[in-house]
Scaffold this active site. Structure first.
Site, PDB file in Angstrom:
ATOM      1  N   HIS A  50       0.923  -1.178  -0.051  1.00  0.00           N
ATOM      2  CA  HIS A  50       0.089   0.090  -0.008  1.00  0.00           C
ATOM      3  C   HIS A  50       0.979   1.191   0.027  1.00  0.00           C
ATOM      4  CE1 HIS A  50       0.252  -1.107   4.549  1.00  0.00           C
ATOM      5  NE2 HIS A  50       1.191   0.281   4.173  1.00  0.00           N
TER       6      HIS A  50
HETATM    7  C1  T46 Z   1       3.461   0.615   6.912  1.00  0.00           C
HETATM    8  C2  T46 Z   1       3.765  -0.734   7.037  1.00  0.00           C
HETATM    9  C3  T46 Z   1       5.260  -0.906   7.275  1.00  0.00           C
HETATM   10  C4  T46 Z   1      -4.087  -0.108  13.417  1.00  0.00           C
HETATM   11  O1  T46 Z   1      -5.261  -0.502  13.997  1.00  0.00           O
HETATM   12  N1  T46 Z   1      -3.048   0.723  13.842  1.00  0.00           N
HETATM   13  C5  T46 Z   1      -2.102   0.931  13.487  1.00  0.00           C
HETATM   14  O2  T46 Z   1      -1.400   2.005  13.652  1.00  0.00           O
HETATM   15  C6  T46 Z   1      -1.559   0.162  12.175  1.00  0.00           C
HETATM   16  C7  T46 Z   1      -0.248   0.502  11.489  1.00  0.00           C
HETATM   17  C8  T46 Z   1      -2.570  -0.835  11.667  1.00  0.00           C
HETATM   18  N2  T46 Z   1      -3.678  -1.126  12.248  1.00  0.00           N
HETATM   19  C9  T46 Z   1      -4.681  -2.019  11.996  1.00  0.00           C
HETATM   20  C10 T46 Z   1      -5.381  -1.973  10.499  1.00  0.00           C
HETATM   21  C11 T46 Z   1      -5.214  -3.364   9.994  1.00  0.00           C
HETATM   22  O3  T46 Z   1      -6.474  -3.859  10.313  1.00  0.00           O
HETATM   23  O4  T46 Z   1      -3.792  -3.054  11.954  1.00  0.00           O
HETATM   24  C12 T46 Z   1      -4.207  -3.865  10.967  1.00  0.00           C
HETATM   25  C13 T46 Z   1      -3.060  -4.406  10.001  1.00  0.00           C
HETATM   26  O5  T46 Z   1      -2.547  -3.073   9.382  1.00  0.00           O
HETATM   27  P1  T46 Z   1      -1.825  -3.378   7.859  1.00  0.00           P
HETATM   28  O6  T46 Z   1      -2.282  -4.486   7.118  1.00  0.00           O
HETATM   29  O7  T46 Z   1      -1.976  -1.938   7.325  1.00  0.00           O
HETATM   30  O8  T46 Z   1      -0.364  -3.800   8.255  1.00  0.00           O
HETATM   31  P2  T46 Z   1       0.860  -3.779   7.467  1.00  0.00           P
HETATM   32  O9  T46 Z   1       1.950  -4.197   8.311  1.00  0.00           O
HETATM   33  O10 T46 Z   1       0.661  -4.396   5.854  1.00  0.00           O
HETATM   34  O11 T46 Z   1       1.351  -2.212   7.157  1.00  0.00           O
HETATM   35  C14 T46 Z   1       1.719  -1.430   8.310  1.00  0.00           C
HETATM   36  C15 T46 Z   1       1.356  -0.156   8.309  1.00  0.00           C
HETATM   37  O12 T46 Z   1      -0.143   0.064   8.154  1.00  0.00           O
HETATM   38  C16 T46 Z   1       1.865   0.862   7.144  1.00  0.00           C
HETATM   39  O13 T46 Z   1       1.650   2.073   7.443  1.00  0.00           O
HETATM   40  O14 T46 Z   1       4.027   1.383   6.076  1.00  0.00           O
HETATM   41  O15 T46 Z   1       3.092  -1.574   8.177  1.00  0.00           O
END
Ligand code: T46
Length: 134
Positions: A50
Site C-alpha cells: 500500500h
Molecule cells: C506500513 C507498514 C510498514 C491499526 O489499527 N493501527 C495501526 O497503527 C496500524 C499500523 C494498523 N492498524 C490495523 C489496520 C489493520 O486492520 O492493523 C491491521 C493491519 O494493518 P496493515 O495491514 O496496514 O499492516 P501492514 O503491516 O501491512 O502495514 C503496516 C502499516 O499499516 C503501514 O503504514 O507502512 O506496516
C-alpha cells in the site's frame, strides 16, 4: 526516484554494549505521533502493499532483518534493513512492501500521524493515478 533515504542514529559504544537514541527534530524530520511495530512475521509473507497519502514514517530493524521495496510510480528500489542504528525515511507517497523477514525481525515504525484508514492507498491503480496527477 529519489534515492533511498537512510538516517544514521548515534551509536554510543562501551564495554557494556551499544546504545542508540532517536530524538525529534535532530534525527526525525517530523514530530512522532505514533509508534507501531511488526514482529513474529513468518518468513514467507509480505507486509505493506500500500501507500500513504500524508503519513511520513521511519522504519527501523530493531532486531533481525527484512527487505523493503519502494515504488514511487516510476521507479522501484529495494533496501535491506538490518541495523537498529539506521532508519529508512519514507516521506512522500511510495508504494511499499516488506518481505524476507528473519525469524527474529522486529520492525519499529515511527509515524507522523495517528492511524487512519483514510490515509491509505490500498489499490495500486489508485496510487498510480494519484502520483501521475501530482
Ligand atoms: C506500513 C507498514 C510498514 C491499526 O489499527 N493501527 C495501526 O497503527 C496500524 C499500523 C494498523 N492498524 C490495523 C489496520 C489493520 O486492520 O492493523 C491491521 C493491519 O494493518 P496493515 O495491514 O496496514 O499492516 P501492514 O503491516 O501491512 O502495514 C503496516 C502499516 O499499516 C503501514 O503504514 O507502512 O506496516
Amino acid at each position: 526516484m529519489n534515492t533511498i533515504k537512510i538516517i544514521d542514529f548515534p551509536i554510543i559504544q562501551d564495554s557494556r554494549g551499544d546504545l542508540s537514541f532517536i530524538e525529534n527534530n535532530d534525527h526525525i524530520p517530523f514530530a512522532i505521533k505514533r509508534v507501531y511495530y511488526l514482529y513474529n512475521v513468518p518468513a514467507n509473507v509480505s507486509r505493506g502493499g500500500h501507500a500513504h497519502k500524508k503519513l511520513q514514517q521511519v522504519l527501523v530493524a530493531m532486531s533481525g532483518s527484512f527487505d523493503v521495496s519502494l515504488d514511487d510510480g516510476s521507479d522501484k528500489q529495494m533496501v535491506t534493513l538490518n541495523s537498529p542504528a539506521q532508519g529508512l525515511l519514507i516521506n512522500h507517497p511510495m508504494w511499499r512492501e516488506l518481505k524476507n523477514f528473519s525469524s527474529d525481525a522486529v520492525c519499529v515504525v515511527l509515524a507522523s500521524e495517528l492511524y487512519t484508514e483514510d490515509d491509505y492507498y490500498r489499490d495500486y491503480d489508485n496510487f498510480l493515478a494519484h502520483v501521475r496527477n501530482a
